[in-house]
Scaffold this motif. Structure first.
Motif: not given
Length: 267
Positions: A213-216, A243-247
């Protein structure tokens, strides 16, 4: 499991049995967290996940480091992931999931580096490359100033620190064995440069059998923007998810939050 072991990190409990050596690892309770991702939403098991922080170090990010001074790179964008990286790392620590700082750290004589790696770093001998001297010390040598994480990256005693000697963090070092010892199967990737060491490590990790999973918003690159877009497309098509870090943080916090009395009654 002996309750005296409950305060230990979950990945260390198996070896701390009071009555002799315990080689049987406990069965871990699944700790599921779901979040929005591309190309599909993802559910992960936090008990078998780890955060890999790649190359957030002085020789790449600092204005007086090798990347800025010798490679003539604009390092300004490379500082942008620091805030989400620190937030993610804190969430992973709270979830008792390993946080691993994976930085370049070559031998002082560069003796284990093949010619093509040395030549690419030095542009075939025309520039300062790995292990060569600079004002703050030798370039990217383990334990040197250039190999240390920049001051903005927060660390904790429970974090792991691994040096790498290739674009991929899975070659010629102990990363794979460390992850297997920790029982990790899913890796969250953050750091720099997205189209170089981050992608090489992610891709190689997939070849080693780890889910990716890459954190964009926790990655960056000094390369032109189309490079980053191409990497994301390749990841979505062939290797894993982004995915985004906040999610991700929200999913971890939701898992850790105490259940309300209403929730308990409905179970």
């Amino acid at each position: 499991m002996d309750h005296a072991l409950d305060n230990l990190p979950i990945w260390d409990r198996w070896s701390a049995a009071p009555d002799g050596v315990q080689l049987a690892r406990p069965v871990r309770a699944r700790r599921l967290a779901r979040f929005e991702a591309e190309p599909e939403p993802v559910t992960v098991d936090l008990s078998t996940s780890a955060l890999i922080i790649i190359d957030m170090q002085n020789d790449f990010l600092h204005a007086e480091g090798w990347f800025a001074q010798v490679r003539d790179a604009d390092v300004t964008p490379l500082w942008e992931p620091i805030t989400p990286i620190n937030a993610l790392a804190q969430a992973f620590r709270q979830a008792e999931a390993p946080v691993i700082h994976l930085n370049w750290g070559v031998r002082s004589d560069a003796a284990n580096l093949p010619a093509n790696v040395v030549d690419k770093a030095s542009r075939c001998g025309r520039q300062i490359g790995y292990a060569d001297a600079m004002e703050h010390g030798p370039v990217l040598v383990a334990e040197s100033w250039g190999a240390r994480s920049v001051d903005g990256i927060e660390t904790a005693p429970s974090d792991y620190h691994v040096f790498k000697h290739r674009l991929s963090g899975f070659r010629d070092n102990e990363l794979d064995q460390l992850l297997r010892r920790l029982g990790v199967t899913t890796l969250f990737y953050v750091g720099v440069n997205l189209d170089r060491c981050v992608f090489a490590t992610l891709m190689d990790g997939c070849f080693q059998g780890y889910d990716a999973i890459l954190v964009e918003d926790a990655c960056a690159t000094a390369s032109p923007e189309p490079m980053a877009r191409s990497i994301l497309e390749l990841i979505h098509m062939l290797y894993g998810f982004s995915a985004q870090s906040v999610a991700i943080i929200a999913a971890i916090e939701a898992h850790l939050a105490p259940k309300t009395s209403t929730q308990k009654q409905g179970e």
